[in-house]
Design a protein around this motif. Structure first.
Motif, mmCIF file in Angstrom:
data_model
loop_
_atom_site.group_PDB
_atom_site.id
_atom_site.type_symbol
_atom_site.label_atom_id
_atom_site.label_comp_id
_atom_site.label_asym_id
_atom_site.label_seq_id
_atom_site.Cartn_x
_atom_site.Cartn_y
_atom_site.Cartn_z
ATOM 1 N N TYR A 102 0.990 -1.143 0.131
ATOM 2 C CA TYR A 102 -0.005 -0.092 0.231
ATOM 3 C C TYR A 102 0.842 1.175 -0.001
ATOM 4 O O TYR A 102 0.630 2.755 -0.953
ATOM 5 C CB TYR A 102 -0.849 -0.027 0.924
ATOM 6 C CG TYR A 102 -2.069 0.716 0.553
ATOM 7 C CD1 TYR A 102 -3.183 0.320 -0.851
ATOM 8 C CD2 TYR A 102 -2.101 2.169 1.852
ATOM 9 C CE1 TYR A 102 -3.558 2.022 -0.172
ATOM 10 C CE2 TYR A 102 -3.034 2.958 1.012
ATOM 11 C CZ TYR A 102 -3.918 2.385 0.121
ATOM 12 O OH TYR A 102 -5.391 3.782 0.093
ATOM 13 N N GLU A 103 2.240 1.182 0.480
ATOM 14 C CA GLU A 103 3.199 2.447 0.604
ATOM 15 C C GLU A 103 3.221 2.130 -0.624
ATOM 16 O O GLU A 103 3.659 4.142 -0.802
ATOM 17 C CB GLU A 103 4.090 2.557 1.826
ATOM 18 C CG GLU A 103 3.418 1.428 3.506
ATOM 19 C CD GLU A 103 3.208 3.901 3.654
ATOM 20 O OE1 GLU A 103 3.645 4.721 3.003
ATOM 21 O OE2 GLU A 103 2.444 3.892 4.707
ATOM 22 N N VAL A 104 3.961 1.704 -1.313
ATOM 23 C CA VAL A 104 4.694 1.624 -2.641
ATOM 24 C C VAL A 104 3.072 2.125 -3.903
ATOM 25 O O VAL A 104 3.527 3.254 -4.444
ATOM 26 C CB VAL A 104 5.289 0.281 -3.282
ATOM 27 C CG1 VAL A 104 4.903 0.431 -4.712
ATOM 28 C CG2 VAL A 104 6.069 -0.103 -2.729
ATOM 29 N N TRP A 105 1.716 1.677 -3.058
ATOM 30 C CA TRP A 105 0.842 2.267 -4.311
ATOM 31 C C TRP A 105 0.924 3.750 -4.018
ATOM 32 O O TRP A 105 0.842 4.425 -5.210
ATOM 33 C CB TRP A 105 0.164 1.320 -3.809
ATOM 34 C CG TRP A 105 -1.374 1.843 -4.858
ATOM 35 C CD1 TRP A 105 -1.460 1.736 -6.092
ATOM 36 C CD2 TRP A 105 -2.174 2.874 -4.637
ATOM 37 N NE1 TRP A 105 -2.785 2.388 -6.701
ATOM 38 C CE2 TRP A 105 -3.116 2.550 -5.874
ATOM 39 C CE3 TRP A 105 -2.788 3.749 -3.296
ATOM 40 C CZ2 TRP A 105 -4.603 3.766 -5.614
ATOM 41 C CZ3 TRP A 105 -3.763 4.272 -3.432
ATOM 42 C CH2 TRP A 105 -4.433 4.140 -5.033
ATOM 43 N N LEU A 106 0.687 4.119 -3.165
ATOM 44 C CA LEU A 106 0.453 5.636 -2.287
ATOM 45 C C LEU A 106 1.456 6.258 -3.520
ATOM 46 O O LEU A 106 1.361 7.367 -3.553
ATOM 47 C CB LEU A 106 0.664 6.084 -0.853
ATOM 48 C CG LEU A 106 -1.115 5.111 -0.337
ATOM 49 C CD1 LEU A 106 -0.747 5.336 1.520
ATOM 50 C CD2 LEU A 106 -1.753 6.616 -0.763
#
Ligand code: BLA
Length: 295
Positions: free
Chosen positions: A183-187
């Motif tokens: 999720y962090e990478v996606w953000l």
């Protein structure tokens, strides 16, 4: 957590995944409730021991961020969390799906590509090249889940975590950790995404998202369970107007126009999930994310 033997009973819940994601999104953008949130706020399942929770939002770059969790006491736990960009952006679709019964958990965690990464090498290079190390981080803890159809693979990226495991606390902890990383990478991808101005490219992004929504709205493996819990028309509404909202408005093509191989002689859609009948028992990408043998 107080999971006990199987870990699934008292302690385990996918709610914390959702809370984490919403909190992290709020640090970067303003979440506005999506119209579907009000409409699907109170869904009452047929079974007393079951709780359904729905949430949906948008932000300036995210057309739809929505989550569904299903919790059955000491039994099935489901997470369906996804986020779709506005058509002005081409960053991937965040996809976290987990179905856990006391016997096993079935998981797909991915930044689903808007464009098939076997056909669109430029898209693969743009978004996944730098992310390949994520796979090495999780390939032992969350190994390839066994045979998967080529139809599903088209919608997966080279960093997909497709896995099945015994629902122990340790496995769920590994999944939570992967979820947070992905999720962090996606953000980060979302933050860096540049608004497209060419109408032609925006139309192309919109159609690619519509094709994805059309596939999932028709072929979601969760549908039979939803139907059992909230009835056929409730399940249809939930799928088309909440989970894959946009399927009725982002484009006009039908399922069979996108996926003609599913057409039957009488014009209806074949209910099978796979027509090609090909399946992949191991991860079909190399360390650079290049496909090994996808059709
Ligand atoms: C099984 N869910 C599966 C499987 C996959 C997915 C790959 C394995 C069976 C198969 O090969 O089809 C998930 N497939 C996906 C996803 C994409 C895809 C995310 O193509 C995206 C493009 N699963 C859920 C939800 C429920 C659920 C919300 O995500 C229930 C409400 C249930 N999934 C579920 C069940 C099975 C399953 C019960 C096993 C039964 C079956 O295979 O039909």
């Amino acid at each position: 957590m107080s999971g006990g033997a199987g870990g699934l009973g008292a302690g385990f819940s996918y709610q914390k995944f959702v809370h984490f994601a919403l909190e992290q999104t709020r640090l970067r953008s303003t979440l506005v409730p999506h119209p579907s949130q009000e409409k699907f706020k109170f869904i009452k399942p047929n079974e007393d021991n079951t709780v359904l929770n729905t949430l949906s939002f948008s932000t300036s770059k995210i057309r739809l961020l929505r989550s569904l969790t299903i919790e059955q006491k000491n039994s099935v736990q489901v997470l369906d969390f996804a986020a779709f960009s506005e058509p002005e952006y081409d960053f991937p679709i965040f996809c976290a799906n987990a179905f856990s019964s006391p016997a096993r958990s079935i998981v797909v965690l991915d930044l689903n590509p808007l464009y098939d990464t076997t056909e669109h090498k430029d898209y693969r290079e743009k978004y996944y090249r730098n992310l390949m190390p994520l796979i090495h981080k999780y390939s032992e803890l969350l190994p390839w889940g066994g045979k998967i159809t080529s139809e599903s693979l088209r919608f997966f990226s080279p960093i997909v975590i497709w896995t099945m495991f015994e629902p122990t606390e340790a496995n769920h902890q590994a999944l939570y950790s992967a979820f947070m990383d992905y999720y962090e990478v996606w953000l980060e991808l979302m933050d860096g995404a540049v608004r497209e101005t060419s109408e032609e490219k925006i139309d192309r992004n919109r159609e690619a998202q519509h094709k994805y929504l059309t596939w999932r709205a028709e072929k979601d493996p969760g549908y039979p369970l939803l139907k059992k819990l909230i009835g056929e028309s409730g399940a249809k509404d939930l799928v088309r107007e909440f989970l894959f909202e946009g399927v009725g408005s982002l484009g006009t093509k039908s399922f069979l126009e996108y996926f003609p191989e599913y057409a039957q002689q009488d014009g209806t859609v074949n209910r099978k999930r796979s027509m090609a009948g090909k399946s992949f028992g191991t991860r079909p990408w190399d360390a650079h994310g290049r496909s090994q043998h996808i059709g």
